[in-house]
Design a protein around this motif. Structure first.
Motif, PDB file in Angstrom:
ATOM      1  N   LEU A  28       0.824  -1.208   0.000  1.00  0.00           N
ATOM      2  CA  LEU A  28       0.000   0.000   0.000  1.00  0.00           C
ATOM      3  C   LEU A  28       0.863   1.266   0.000  1.00  0.00           C
ATOM      4  CD1 LEU A  28      -2.672  -1.073   2.659  1.00  0.00           C
ATOM      5  CD2 LEU A  28      -2.866  -1.166   0.157  1.00  0.00           C
ATOM      6  N   ASN A  66       1.297   7.490   2.859  1.00  0.00           N
ATOM      7  CA  ASN A  66       0.095   7.880   2.122  1.00  0.00           C
ATOM      8  C   ASN A  66      -0.672   6.612   1.750  1.00  0.00           C
ATOM      9  OD1 ASN A  66       0.749  10.677   2.112  1.00  0.00           O
ATOM     10  ND2 ASN A  66       2.181  10.316   0.439  1.00  0.00           N
ATOM     11  N   LEU A  67      -1.953   6.563   2.106  1.00  0.00           N
ATOM     12  CA  LEU A  67      -2.746   5.359   1.911  1.00  0.00           C
ATOM     13  C   LEU A  67      -3.987   5.636   1.081  1.00  0.00           C
ATOM     14  CD1 LEU A  67      -2.677   3.892   5.545  1.00  0.00           C
ATOM     15  CD2 LEU A  67      -1.315   3.127   3.593  1.00  0.00           C
ATOM     16  N   PRO A  68      -4.440   4.643   0.292  1.00  0.00           N
ATOM     17  CA  PRO A  68      -5.731   4.781  -0.393  1.00  0.00           C
ATOM     18  C   PRO A  68      -6.874   4.632   0.603  1.00  0.00           C
ATOM     19  CG  PRO A  68      -4.803   2.604  -0.781  1.00  0.00           C
ATOM     20  CD  PRO A  68      -3.754   3.377  -0.036  1.00  0.00           C
ATOM     21  N   ALA A  69      -8.054   5.084   0.222  1.00  0.00           N
ATOM     22  CA  ALA A  69      -9.224   4.931   1.082  1.00  0.00           C
ATOM     23  C   ALA A  69      -9.520   3.452   1.315  1.00  0.00           C
ATOM     24  CB  ALA A  69     -10.429   5.622   0.444  1.00  0.00           C
ATOM     25  N   ASN A  70     -10.090   3.141   2.477  1.00  0.00           N
ATOM     26  CA  ASN A  70     -10.484   1.779   2.844  1.00  0.00           C
ATOM     27  C   ASN A  70      -9.302   0.812   2.850  1.00  0.00           C
ATOM     28  OD1 ASN A  70     -13.318   2.461   3.038  1.00  0.00           O
ATOM     29  ND2 ASN A  70     -13.311   2.538   0.801  1.00  0.00           N
ATOM     30  N   SER A  71      -8.216   1.261   3.472  1.00  0.00           N
ATOM     31  CA  SER A  71      -7.022   0.421   3.571  1.00  0.00           C
ATOM     32  C   SER A  71      -7.117  -0.497   4.793  1.00  0.00           C
ATOM     33  CB  SER A  71      -5.766   1.287   3.684  1.00  0.00           C
ATOM     34  OG  SER A  71      -5.501   1.956   2.478  1.00  0.00           O
ATOM     35  N   GLN A 147     -10.544   3.969   7.005  1.00  0.00           N
ATOM     36  CA  GLN A 147     -11.507   4.247   5.940  1.00  0.00           C
ATOM     37  C   GLN A 147     -11.071   5.424   5.074  1.00  0.00           C
ATOM     38  OE1 GLN A 147     -15.491   5.061   7.293  1.00  0.00           O
ATOM     39  NE2 GLN A 147     -16.378   4.737   5.290  1.00  0.00           N
ATOM     40  N   GLY A 149      -8.695   7.917   3.064  1.00  0.00           N
ATOM     41  CA  GLY A 149      -7.388   7.878   2.412  1.00  0.00           C
ATOM     42  C   GLY A 149      -6.601   9.156   2.694  1.00  0.00           C
ATOM     43  N   TYR A 152      -1.085   9.638   6.699  1.00  0.00           N
ATOM     44  CA  TYR A 152      -1.034   9.136   8.066  1.00  0.00           C
ATOM     45  C   TYR A 152       0.431   9.113   8.506  1.00  0.00           C
ATOM     46  CZ  TYR A 152      -5.904   7.608   7.656  1.00  0.00           C
ATOM     47  OH  TYR A 152      -7.270   7.574   7.492  1.00  0.00           O
ATOM     48  N   VAL A 198      -7.109  -3.282  -0.063  1.00  0.00           N
ATOM     49  CA  VAL A 198      -8.119  -2.237  -0.217  1.00  0.00           C
ATOM     50  C   VAL A 198      -9.465  -2.943  -0.239  1.00  0.00           C
ATOM     51  CG1 VAL A 198      -9.004  -0.367  -1.642  1.00  0.00           C
ATOM     52  CG2 VAL A 198      -6.528  -0.742  -1.476  1.00  0.00           C
ATOM     53  N   GLU A 201     -16.099  -0.487  -0.607  1.00  0.00           N
ATOM     54  CA  GLU A 201     -16.791   0.625   0.023  1.00  0.00           C
ATOM     55  C   GLU A 201     -17.983   0.083   0.810  1.00  0.00           C
ATOM     56  OE1 GLU A 201     -16.394   3.819   0.141  1.00  0.00           O
ATOM     57  OE2 GLU A 201     -14.858   4.282  -1.347  1.00  0.00           O
TER      58      GLU A 201
END
Length: 235
Positions: A28, A66-71, A147, A149, A152, A198, A201
């Motif tokens: 990720l 840096n993470l995508p949403a819903n990781s 949840q 993105g 962090y 990931v 949703e």
């Protein structure tokens, strides 16, 4: 009619789940290490990058990712001689001249020593004094779901190899709510790797449930509106 509706909805459901299903475990985020080189698959050799660019940074440090949403974070890997992940913080923006600055904000997940399995492997040797550096593979007992993105910070204790992350924030000690006045920026960054999935949703599950409810209503209404044959027709 009912059969057609069921087939049609099943097709839609399959398309929704397929396009939004969880991915297989993947990297990720990766900030590779800088100072060590050599033949891949062998023990590398590390040298400082020059004045102000050491082989490793001493902690405690907040290392940005840096993470995508819903990781769904399953694994956090570090390099160094004693690096360890202790938690994850969200980010906040504070005013600063000439531009606002992004720093760690609030701890969203703690990583206690007993909640992560660490596998240690010799990674490299210092080219000056021969000191060993290790690769620390950290597999979480319970994956951490984030949840939202974006930016962090992973709290890293001990000493970690310098790497390609963004600005690292050094502190005297980790706190649940970070005091901006207790931070000092460090460049270059620190090496870190985050592995996970990931996931779908949450709205996808709701959409499928709504579709089922709508389908049942249409089937019931169709049954109620069906014209019964008359007694004459039965004869």
């Amino acid at each position: 009619m009912r059969r057609v509706l069921l087939v049609a909805f099943a097709t839609v459901s399959i398309n929704i789940v397929t396009t939004e299903s969880a991915t297989a475990s993947q990297i990720l985020f990766l900030a590779p290490q800088f100072p060590c080189g050599g033949t891949p698959g062998t023990v590398l050799t590390c040298f400082p990058g020059g004045l102000g660019f050491p082989v490793e940074w001493g902690g405690p440090n907040y290392v940005p990712i840096n993470l995508p949403a819903n990781s769904l974070i399953e694994q956090i890997d570090l390099w160094g001689d004693s690096a360890r992940a202790v938690g994850i913080w969200d980010s906040t923006t504070v005013p600063n001249l000439p531009f606002p600055v992004v720093i760690p904000g609030h701890e969203v997940a703690a990583i206690a020593p007993g909640s992560i399995d660490i596998t240690t492997a010799l990674f490299a040797l210092d080219g000056v004094n021969g000191a060993p550096y290790f690769f620390f593979q950290g597999i979480l007992h319970t994956p951490i779901f984030l949840q939202g993105g974006g930016r962090y910070y992973v709290g890293v204790g001990g000493s970690g190899l310098v790497g390609a992350s963004d600005v690292v924030w050094h502190t005297s000690g980790f706190t649940t709510d970070v005091d901006p006045l207790a931070l000092s920026s460090t460049v270059p960054g620190e090496a870190i790797q985050v592995v996970g999935q990931v996931v779908p949703e949450p709205s996808t599950i709701g959409l499928v449930g709504f579709g089922i409810m709508l389908l049942r209503r249409r089937v019931v209404n169709a049954g109620r509106g069906r014209i019964r044959p008359s007694e004459t027709d039965r004869c």
